[in-house]
Design an enzyme around this catalytic site. Structure first.
Site, PDB file in Angstrom:
ATOM      1  N   HIS A 119       0.814  -1.210   0.000  1.00  0.00           N
ATOM      2  CA  HIS A 119       0.000   0.000   0.000  1.00  0.00           C
ATOM      3  C   HIS A 119       0.849   1.263   0.000  1.00  0.00           C
ATOM      4  CE1 HIS A 119      -3.004  -2.971   1.452  1.00  0.00           C
ATOM      5  NE2 HIS A 119      -3.765  -2.280   0.633  1.00  0.00           N
ATOM      6  N   HIS A 128      -8.751   4.697   1.535  1.00  0.00           N
ATOM      7  CA  HIS A 128      -7.895   5.020   0.393  1.00  0.00           C
ATOM      8  C   HIS A 128      -7.933   6.531   0.186  1.00  0.00           C
ATOM      9  CE1 HIS A 128      -8.360   0.679  -0.851  1.00  0.00           C
ATOM     10  NE2 HIS A 128      -7.074   0.883  -0.992  1.00  0.00           N
TER      11      HIS A 128
END
Length: 674
Positions: A183, A553
């Protein structure tokens, strides 16, 4: 020749022995309900997948039950909802836990999901020592990128160390932490940042385990040996190969020098990979197949740094959830590389290459310099709290986007070679991806209510009280969590019990001090229009950037906030995980001219409609609302019908053009209101 015979075939010229076994072949999957996900797992395993990789929905990841206000619109969207032991039982129905290798992408609630998995095994008569798999359990990167943290850094790290200290003894075949740089790259990390930030995280975790006193010094190398990593592989294949070889070298050096690990097997850099999703494009999505293959080669070609498990995104993940057939296509890609090519028959083809060696050494030197800077700040946790690492990621992502806008970084089908025939892959009903049924959320809530009604409420409450006592007293929470699982406690109740002990946390956004990477004539023109409109309105144009729901996100929202600031807007951005009510109230209190909502979890229709309704109730029904995210055309039509002024999807990569459009929208809106 049969698949088994192919596995045993000897190599040809230049081979150093027999054919290596392939890596674990995974797909990252889960959606709608435990039953639907179980059917998908059975199907993928029948088609040759060799390990499960479970995707959980956002309420499960952030410790909420499906009927919590913040779970609205999020249940079953980006993964499977698991609210209690009954859901876990359904999820793994018919799958042999004593023979499975199960990876669970779970972080803040990792102790709880592992507890549910162990409790399920115990109800089936499977011993803890037989279980094999991984919990990600990397909370530090959640503050930097994915956003599914719950508690402040210190107690979060304590929970991570509890899992590790428990699992190395009780579940010795299990990887109790999976340090995740995946990520970080999705948030814009450079290869050097990915190396340094991941290694800094691993150091922080191991130091915390050591300081906890839960592991005898003689057994500490075993803990080091159970640390695994989960990395990303981008499109720059040679650099990515070198990055992985640098990871191998640096981890060997760190575990030997810092922790005194003598046994080579405990110093091995063991990692799984999902290749880059950030670079998948909505435009010409068929091109994503080639990108995925090239990125996969970066982690399987070098034997010295070969991944132990690989999961690939599907070609259509820039559009929505992949269908079973799309996931099968990704499985087949892995199988072709593993069983039809000869890469598993040879030693490392990059050993001795001066080009590779020079790049590896350069990456190592830069990563060590970055590690030194983080260490000077007090380590990874201090660097999170000071916003150092987050700020660096926001800046590097800003540079990446600016390079794409300027044409300095080519993205085929986006900023170059954009002319294309319509893709037949997205033609027809459904648009080429899976849409989660709207009924999934209501059905999950009904199952949750039935579970609560059927359990022994007193037994569940007693187990929760013992969990809270363990947390308050600093004891390991794993055994009390397993007892909670057996007692019928729910995910939201487990999460709330620890919220009452540890509190909650809002991580720094990294936006306020991030340096700009944008410039040029286009931005100058936008600034000029912002000045003109601000002057006419009598005050600075003001934009609220909000992230409703549980979607963590934040990369897109951060870049919009930074670019709006650079364009001359006054920007209100408070980070992730806001309720629609909080966003509407902030719009009123801050007196903003436009609200921008960013949602990538699939909950956009429900959440945006709620925000719009609350703005209307506050007398702000005419306030322009714009929305960004992965939004299918039919949902875009629904949003516009509900009063949304603009919808921006991944194909809108030019941030200056977005800013210019928003300025004109605000100008026209206030002229009409006047």
């Amino acid at each position: 020749m049969s698949q088994g015979g192919e596995n045993k075939r000897k190599g040809g010229d230049g081979a150093k022995g027999g054919r290596d076994e392939p890596w674990l072949i995974r797909t990252y999957s889960g959606h709608s309900s435990a039953a639907a996900s179980n059917a998908l797992y059975r199907q993928n395993l029948a088609r040759g997948q060799t390990g499960l990789s479970v995707a959980f929905d956002l309420p499960t990841q952030t410790g909420y039950d499906g009927d919590h206000a913040l779970a609205q619109g999020e249940v079953g969207k980006v993964g499977v909802p698991v609210g209690h032991l009954g859901d876990m039982r359904t999820l793994f129905e018919g799958l042999p836990l004593d023979r499975m290798n199960t990876s669970m992408t779970i972080n803040a609630t990792a102790p709880w999901l592992l507890a549910l998995y162990i409790a399920l095994a115990e109800t089936q008569g499977v011993a803890r020592a037989q279980l094999q798999g991984t919990v990600q359990n990397d909370i530090i990167k959640e503050y930097l990128s994915r956003g599914t943290y719950i508690y402040p850094p210190a107690p979060s790290l304590k929970l991570a160390t509890d899992v590790i200290s428990f699992a190395y003894r009780e579940v010795p075949k299990w990887n109790p932490t999976n340090v995740c740089s995946y990520h970080l790259q999705e948030a814009g990390a450079t290869p050097v940042q990915e190396l340094a930030f991941a290694l800094a995280t691993a150091i922080a975790v191991l130091d915390a385990v050591k300081a906890s006193g839960q592991v005898p010094a003689a057994e500490f190398p075993q803990v080091v040996g159970r640390v695994s990593f989960f990395v990303n592989a981008g499109i720059r294949m040679i650099t990515e190969i070198c990055k992985m070889r640098a990871f191998v070298d640096l981890w060997d050096e760190i575990t030997r020098a810092r922790y005194g690990v003598e046994d080579e097997k405990f110093r091995r850099f063991r990692y799984g990979v999902q290749v880059n999703s950030l670079g998948l494009t909505e435009q010409q999505p068929e091109n994503n197949v080639y990108r995925i293959l090239i990125e996969m080669l970066a982690v399987v070609l070098s034997k010295k740094a070969r991944a132990r498990a690989v999961q690939l995104p599907a070609w259509n993940e820039a559009l929505g959830l992949p269908r079973p057939w799309d996931q099968q296509w990704s499985i087949r890609l892995q199988q072709i590389v593993a069983y039809e090519t000869d890469i598993l028959e040879f030693g490392d083809i990059f050993d001795g290459s001066p080009v590779i060696e020079a790049k590896v050494e350069a990456l190592k030197a830069e990563a060590l310099a970055e590690l030194t800077r983080i260490d000077a700040l007090g380590g990874a946790i201090a660097a999170v709290e000071a916003s150092y690492m987050k700020q660096r990621l926001v800046e590097s992502n800003s540079r990446r986007l600016a390079a794409i806008e300027a044409g300095e970084q080519t993205v085929v089908g986006v900023n170059r070679f954009a002319d294309s025939a319509p893709s037949p892959l997205v033609a027809g009903e459904g648009g080429g991806f899976l849409a989660v049924e709207d009924s999934a959320e209501a059905e999950q809530i009904e199952r949750l209510k039935a579970w609560r009604a059927a359990r022994d409420a007193k037994q569940a409450q007693t187990a929760l009280e013992e969990l809270k006592r363990a947390a308050k007293e600093g004891r390991n929470v794993m055994e009390p969590s397993i007892a909670c699982a057996h007692a019928g406690v729910t995910t939201g109740e487990w999460g709330q019990a620890l919220r009452e002990v540890y509190g909650e946390y809002r991580a720094p956004t990294g936006v306020g001090r991030a340096m700009s990477a944008a410039g040029g004539e286009a931005l100058k023109q936008v600034r000029g229009r912002v000045e003109q409109v601000s002057s006419r309105l009598g005050r600075r144009l003001k934009m609220l950037v909000g992230k409703p729901g549980l979607d963590g996100h934040s990369n897109g929202a951060e870049q919009i906030a930074v670019r709006a600031r650079d364009a001359g807007f006054e920007v209100v951005y408070e980070g992730i995980r806001l309720t629609p009510a909080q966003i509407a109230n902030a719009a009123l209190e801050e007196g903003v001219h436009v609200v921008g909502l960013s949602i990538l979890s699939g909950g956009h229709v429900a959440l945006v409609s709620d925000v719009r309704a609350r703005l209307q109730a506050l007398g702000l029904g005419d306030l322009p609302v714009v929305v960004g995210g992965i939004i299918p055309p039919e949902d875009e039509a629904k949003l516009k019908a509900a009063g949304v002024a603009r919808v921006y999807t991944p194909k809108h990569y030019d941030l200056n053009a977005i800013m210019a459009d928003i300025v004109e929208l605000v100008d026209r809106s206030f002229k009409e209101a006047a």
